[in-house]
Every structure is written in structure tokens, then in C-alpha cells.
Design an enzyme around this catalytic site. Structure first.
Site, PDB file in Angstrom:
ATOM      1  N   ARG A   1      14.630  -2.516   7.252  1.00  0.00           N
ATOM      2  CA  ARG A   1      13.929  -1.948   8.409  1.00  0.00           C
ATOM      3  C   ARG A   1      14.083  -2.860   9.624  1.00  0.00           C
ATOM      4  O   ARG A   1      14.053  -4.085   9.488  1.00  0.00           O
ATOM      5  CB  ARG A   1      12.440  -1.784   8.076  1.00  0.00           C
ATOM      6  CG  ARG A   1      12.113  -0.391   7.609  1.00  0.00           C
ATOM      7  CD  ARG A   1      10.717  -0.281   7.098  1.00  0.00           C
ATOM      8  NE  ARG A   1       9.690  -0.711   8.037  1.00  0.00           N
ATOM      9  CZ  ARG A   1       8.394  -0.515   7.844  1.00  0.00           C
ATOM     10  NH1 ARG A   1       7.973   0.102   6.750  1.00  0.00           N
ATOM     11  NH2 ARG A   1       7.506  -0.932   8.713  1.00  0.00           N
TER      12      ARG A   1
ATOM     13  N   LYS B   1       0.825  -1.228   0.000  1.00  0.00           N
ATOM     14  CA  LYS B   1       0.000   0.000   0.000  1.00  0.00           C
ATOM     15  C   LYS B   1       0.852   1.268   0.000  1.00  0.00           C
ATOM     16  O   LYS B   1       0.474   2.267  -0.610  1.00  0.00           O
ATOM     17  CB  LYS B   1      -1.007   0.007   1.155  1.00  0.00           C
ATOM     18  CG  LYS B   1      -0.399  -0.052   2.545  1.00  0.00           C
ATOM     19  CD  LYS B   1      -1.472  -0.197   3.591  1.00  0.00           C
ATOM     20  CE  LYS B   1      -0.919  -0.106   4.998  1.00  0.00           C
ATOM     21  NZ  LYS B   1       0.202  -1.035   5.293  1.00  0.00           N
TER      22      LYS B   1
ATOM     23  N   ARG C   1       3.592  -8.362  13.674  1.00  0.00           N
ATOM     24  CA  ARG C   1       2.863  -7.257  13.019  1.00  0.00           C
ATOM     25  C   ARG C   1       1.617  -7.770  12.311  1.00  0.00           C
ATOM     26  O   ARG C   1       0.587  -7.095  12.296  1.00  0.00           O
ATOM     27  CB  ARG C   1       3.794  -6.528  12.035  1.00  0.00           C
ATOM     28  CG  ARG C   1       4.833  -5.670  12.763  1.00  0.00           C
ATOM     29  CD  ARG C   1       6.021  -5.347  11.896  1.00  0.00           C
ATOM     30  NE  ARG C   1       5.696  -4.563  10.729  1.00  0.00           N
ATOM     31  CZ  ARG C   1       6.427  -4.565   9.605  1.00  0.00           C
ATOM     32  NH1 ARG C   1       7.491  -5.330   9.493  1.00  0.00           N
ATOM     33  NH2 ARG C   1       6.075  -3.817   8.605  1.00  0.00           N
TER      34      ARG C   1
ATOM     35  N   ARG D   1      -5.241   2.743  12.374  1.00  0.00           N
ATOM     36  CA  ARG D   1      -4.946   1.319  12.553  1.00  0.00           C
ATOM     37  C   ARG D   1      -5.778   0.721  13.678  1.00  0.00           C
ATOM     38  O   ARG D   1      -5.655  -0.472  13.961  1.00  0.00           O
ATOM     39  CB  ARG D   1      -3.465   1.151  12.907  1.00  0.00           C
ATOM     40  CG  ARG D   1      -2.576   0.751  11.721  1.00  0.00           C
ATOM     41  CD  ARG D   1      -1.159   0.794  12.226  1.00  0.00           C
ATOM     42  NE  ARG D   1      -0.231  -0.064  11.567  1.00  0.00           N
ATOM     43  CZ  ARG D   1       0.659   0.350  10.663  1.00  0.00           C
ATOM     44  NH1 ARG D   1       0.663   1.588  10.256  1.00  0.00           N
ATOM     45  NH2 ARG D   1       1.525  -0.504  10.166  1.00  0.00           N
TER      46      ARG D   1
ATOM     47  N   ARG E   1      12.404  -6.804   1.515  1.00  0.00           N
ATOM     48  CA  ARG E   1      12.244  -5.362   1.348  1.00  0.00           C
ATOM     49  C   ARG E   1      13.514  -4.611   1.754  1.00  0.00           C
ATOM     50  O   ARG E   1      14.156  -4.940   2.728  1.00  0.00           O
ATOM     51  CB  ARG E   1      11.080  -4.872   2.223  1.00  0.00           C
ATOM     52  CG  ARG E   1      10.911  -3.360   2.162  1.00  0.00           C
ATOM     53  CD  ARG E   1       9.545  -2.914   2.557  1.00  0.00           C
ATOM     54  NE  ARG E   1       9.312  -3.029   3.990  1.00  0.00           N
ATOM     55  CZ  ARG E   1       8.152  -2.672   4.561  1.00  0.00           C
ATOM     56  NH1 ARG E   1       7.164  -2.228   3.819  1.00  0.00           N
ATOM     57  NH2 ARG E   1       7.993  -2.803   5.856  1.00  0.00           N
TER      58      ARG E   1
HETATM   59  P1  AMP Z   1       4.404   1.011   8.814  1.00  0.00           P
HETATM   60  O1  AMP Z   1       5.569   1.728   8.225  1.00  0.00           O
HETATM   61  O2  AMP Z   1       3.092   1.591   8.387  1.00  0.00           O
HETATM   62  O3  AMP Z   1       4.476  -0.483   8.601  1.00  0.00           O
HETATM   63  O4  AMP Z   1       4.482   1.250  10.409  1.00  0.00           O
HETATM   64  C1  AMP Z   1       5.592   0.799  11.160  1.00  0.00           C
HETATM   65  C2  AMP Z   1       5.272   0.816  12.638  1.00  0.00           C
HETATM   66  O5  AMP Z   1       4.955   2.152  13.052  1.00  0.00           O
HETATM   67  C3  AMP Z   1       4.075  -0.017  13.069  1.00  0.00           C
HETATM   68  O6  AMP Z   1       4.395  -1.379  13.232  1.00  0.00           O
HETATM   69  C4  AMP Z   1       3.712   0.669  14.394  1.00  0.00           C
HETATM   70  O7  AMP Z   1       4.623   0.340  15.421  1.00  0.00           O
HETATM   71  C5  AMP Z   1       3.939   2.144  14.061  1.00  0.00           C
HETATM   72  N1  AMP Z   1       2.723   2.780  13.497  1.00  0.00           N
HETATM   73  C6  AMP Z   1       2.568   3.301  12.243  1.00  0.00           C
HETATM   74  N2  AMP Z   1       1.329   3.799  12.081  1.00  0.00           N
HETATM   75  C7  AMP Z   1       0.677   3.603  13.253  1.00  0.00           C
HETATM   76  C8  AMP Z   1      -0.633   3.879  13.713  1.00  0.00           C
HETATM   77  N3  AMP Z   1      -1.567   4.456  12.922  1.00  0.00           N
HETATM   78  N4  AMP Z   1      -0.954   3.520  14.986  1.00  0.00           N
HETATM   79  C9  AMP Z   1      -0.052   2.947  15.794  1.00  0.00           C
HETATM   80  N5  AMP Z   1       1.195   2.630  15.424  1.00  0.00           N
HETATM   81  C10 AMP Z   1       1.575   2.958  14.160  1.00  0.00           C
END
Ligand code: AMP
Length: 211
Positions: free
Chosen positions: A155, A15, A166, A88, A122
Site C-alpha cells: 500500500r 482489525k 497515521r 475515525r 504488509r
Molecule cells: P485504512 O485502510 O482504514 O487504514 O484507511 C486508509 C486511509 O483512508 C486513512 O489513512 C485515511 O486517509 C482514509 N480513511 C479511511 N477511513 C477514514 C475515515 N473514517 N475518515 C477519514 N479518512 C479515512
């Protein structure tokens, strides 16, 4: 075309890549909460960074109040945006409804096996945030960003145990949003390993709902 969009789906469904493409093409501001949090963590003087580090690195969700505070002032003044990775939780979605009205929610469907395979391959650019996949979308020069020539990184949360955590967090806390956004949902098959084809389908779906 609908102008306040949420991109929703499991980690690794692509996404973020699709959001970058659509944002660039339509000149819509992209707000990716994961990127904002990682930037805060990198900034050694950021209080926010210190607070969120352990959550992000172990695959847990950052508490709702911190995330809402982070996002609110970013979207306050905008008429168009794409949100990637927010909301989320149901609580975040409810708070967002109070701030603004979302037009459409793009829901990217993808199986856990595909997700694990994609995330373990990735690589990201720490400077310009461009995302690569060693199998389906490798950089032209091994380990180097095509855009800004920085050295690519893995990452911290892209290791297999954290990926599995996750996925579980997503299923428990984020999947209930599908019902919450029911009437505004557009579903996209994100398991296809072809970024351009997924993008073609995405644009087709967005255009058809706006006709
Ligand atoms: P992402 O890059 O979207 O996969 O986010 C990486 C990490 O950031 C997630 O596993 C959460 O720890 C944190 N995170 C990102 N967006 C949110 C959100 N809307 N609510 C809570 N934690 C978030």
C-alpha cells in the site's frame, strides 16, 4: 450476537483481518472505508477518487463530510454490519449515531512498535483485498494471492514516514472515541502475533457479552 459492530484500533492492529474473518463466518456485511476509498482512487473516472487521493496517500484523514456521504447510503438498508475504519473522529461518530444505533465497539489495543513492524511487512491483493504479512501470514507462493492469484502490492501509505504520521493522526483524532463509546466497548489484545488466537478471543468476548 450483537449485529451492528465497529472495529476500532490503530492502523496495522489487525482489525481489518479480524473483521474479514468474522464477517465471513457470520455472514455479516463488512464495510471498510479504507477499501472503498482505495477503490475510488483506482477508478480514474471517480470524482470521489480524485478528491481523496492526496489525503489517503499521505496518511491524513479524508474530510468528515466526504466520508459520511460515502458511508451513509451503504448502511441505510442494513440490519447487520461491521464497520472497519469508520468512525475515525468524534464528528463522524456523532453523525453515525444519527443514522443508526451501534451495538458494540471492538477496541483493538496494540503498541506503536508492533504496528510499524506489521505494516512494513504488509502486502495486499489489489483484486480481492486479502491481506498478508510476510512474517506472520505469508502467501503460499511468494508475491501471489492465495485466493485469486493476483500479484500482491504494498500500500502507498505503508512506508515508514507515512505509517508514523497515521499513528499520530490516530492518537490525536481517533483515540477520543474510546471515551465516546465507553459503555459499548469490548477490549481485545491485538499485539499477539497469532491471528487465530486473536480471533478466538474476539469471538469469546462477543459471546460473553451476549449471554
Ligand atoms: P485504512 O485502510 O482504514 O487504514 O484507511 C486508509 C486511509 O483512508 C486513512 O489513512 C485515511 O486517509 C482514509 N480513511 C479511511 N477511513 C477514514 C475515515 N473514517 N475518515 C477519514 N479518512 C479515512
Amino acid at each position: 450476537m450483537s449485529s451492528k459492530l465497529i472495529f476500532l484500533g490503530p492502523p496495522g492492529c489487525g482489525k481489518g483481518t479480524q473483521a474479514q474473518k468474522l464477517g465471513n463466518e457470520l455472514k455479516i456485511t463488512l464495510i471498510a472505508t479504507g477499501d472503498l476509498l482505495r477503490d475510488a482512487i483506482k477508478d480514474k473516472n471517480s470524482e470521489m477518487g480524485k478528491k481523496v487521493k492526496s489525503y489517503v496517500e499521505t496518511g491524513a484523514l479524508v474530510p468528515d463530510d466526504i466520508i459520511i456521504q460515502l458511508i451513509q447510503h451503504k448502511i441505510d438498508m442494513l440490519n447487520t454490519f461491521i464497520l472497519d475504519g469508520f468512525p475515525r473522529t468524534i464528528e463522524q461518530a456523532k453523525q453515525l449515531e444519527r443514522i443508526t444505533k451501534i451495538d458494540k465497539v471492538i477496541y483493538f489495543i496494540c503498541s506503536s512498535e508492533v504496528i510499524v513492524a506489521r505494516l512494513s511487512n504488509r502486502r495486499i491483493c489489489p483484486k480481492c483485498a486479502k491481506v498478508y504479512n510476510l512474517i506472520t501470514n505469508p502467501p503460499t507462493n511468494n508475491g501471489i494471492c492465495n485466493n485469486c492469484k493476483s500479484t500482491l502490492e504494498v500500500r502507498k501509505d505503508d512506508t515508514e514516514p507515512v505509517i508514523r504520521e497515521r499513528i499520530q493522526v490516530y492518537e490525536r483524532q481517533t483515540l477520543p472515541l474510546i471515551k465516546f463509546y465507553d459503555q459499548r466497548l469490548i477490549t481485545i489484545d491485538a499485539s499477539i502475533n497469532d491471528i487465530d488466537l486473536v480471533y478466538y478471543n474476539l469471538k469469546g468476548s462477543l459471546l460473553s457479552v451476549n449471554r
